[in-house]
Design an enzyme around this catalytic site. Structure first.
Site, short mmCIF file in Angstrom:
data_model
loop_
_atom_site.label_atom_id
_atom_site.label_comp_id
_atom_site.label_asym_id
_atom_site.label_seq_id
_atom_site.Cartn_x
_atom_site.Cartn_y
_atom_site.Cartn_z
N SER A 68 32.09 29.80 31.45
CA SER A 68 32.76 30.39 30.30
C SER A 68 31.77 30.63 29.16
O SER A 68 30.82 31.40 29.33
CB SER A 68 33.93 29.50 29.88
N ASP A 114 42.43 34.02 36.46
CA ASP A 114 41.94 33.49 35.19
C ASP A 114 42.70 34.15 34.04
O ASP A 114 42.66 35.37 33.88
CB ASP A 114 40.44 33.77 35.08
N HIS A 148 40.62 29.42 35.54
CA HIS A 148 39.47 29.13 34.68
C HIS A 148 39.06 27.65 34.72
O HIS A 148 38.17 27.24 34.00
CB HIS A 148 39.84 29.51 33.24
#
Length: 281
Positions: free
Chosen positions: A149, A225, A258
């Protein structure tokens, strides 16, 4: 440079250790974690630097990814720094937002007040931390870098700007085009001000366009995600890679989100990628 031991745990024949040290770059006390595989007892080993995402510390990846098993087999050290400077004297977002300030350093060098004194995570990850690691631990100069991320953004940017320092790079769910992402725009405006040319120095898509030296790269993204379209902009990275011919493998993993469940599923692929493509053996 003095280190203070925080914790020490045996894991897969090696050792997971946490340390704190006074960082001159960040002007605060910093914590990092290192996994030393059993092979490091007899020789120096290559090292993977892992950069975590928003709200994380050095602990998330080390506790949740399961990376130590494969690192032990391969003979690879893993270093996980914190995601921002810390301390009572380090400024935070006035609203204590999760995506700016503490836990959200974005792996850049801030130029704006009050952030520029402490928020210099780019220099810390590129220079100060590796120097400390290579002085204090049995690792060699075969370095790779990876992240998730915000940390995926950091890994790509740092590798693209320093291809001579890293053998390979990989990322899970990276913020690929922060110039177009709310997370990135907020961070860049706060840390860097209105100078959009500075912003481009920390955007993987922009850096790919001017890259003259390539290293092997791998990106994994989950199709489920929740941040994919608004924040991560994998489509922009995919197009830029196609346009530039950069040797980056981009994989869409169907149904994954995620979370660290996603990372734990594919971390073995990433470690073996770094070992083989980065010629760590």
């Amino acid at each position: 440079m003095s280190l203070e031991t925080v914790s020490c745990n045996q894991s897969f024949g090696g050792w997971h250790k946490q340390y704190t040290h006074d960082s001159q770059t960040l002007d605060c006390n910093m914590r990092f974690a290192i996994y030393l595989p059993p092979q490091s007892q007899d020789k120096t080993v290559p090292v993977l630097y892992w950069l975590s995402g928003l709200t994380c510390t050095d602990e998330n990846f080390m506790q949740k990814s399961g990376a130590q098993r494969i690192a032990s087999e391969l003979g690879m050290a893993i270093v996980a720094p914190d995601t921002s400077p810390r301390g009572d004297h380090v400024p935070d977002d006035p609203d204590a937002a999760y995506d700016f300030g503490l836990g959200a350093g974005f792996y850049l060098n801030a130029t704006q007040q009050p952030w520029r004194q402490h928020y210099r995570m780019y220099d810390y990850v590129v220079s100060e931390l590796p120097e400390l690691i290579e002085q204090q631990f049995p690792v060699n100069d075969k370095r790779s870098i990876a992240g998730h991320s915000m940390g995926g953004h950091g890994a790509l940017v740092i590798a693209l700007r320093n291809p001579d320092r890293y053998s390979s790079v990989s990322a899970f769910s990276p913020i690929c085009h922060p110039l177009k992402a709310p997370w990135g725009q907020k961070a860049f405006l706060g840390y860097l001000g209105n100078d959009r040319e500075q912003w481009q120095n920390y955007d993987a898509c922009e850096l790919l366009k001017i890259s003259s030296e390539a290293i092997p790269a791998l990106v994994d993204q989950g199709s489920a995600d929740a941040f994919l379209h608004q924040q991560l902009h994998l489509d922009a990275l995919t197009k830029t890679v196609a346009d530039t011919g950069y040797p980056m493998t981009i994989r869409m993993q169907d149904g994954y989100d995620h979370s660290y469940y996603f990372i734990a599923t594919f971390i073995e692929d990433h470690l073996r990628f770094h070992w083989e493509m980065g010629k760590m053996g």
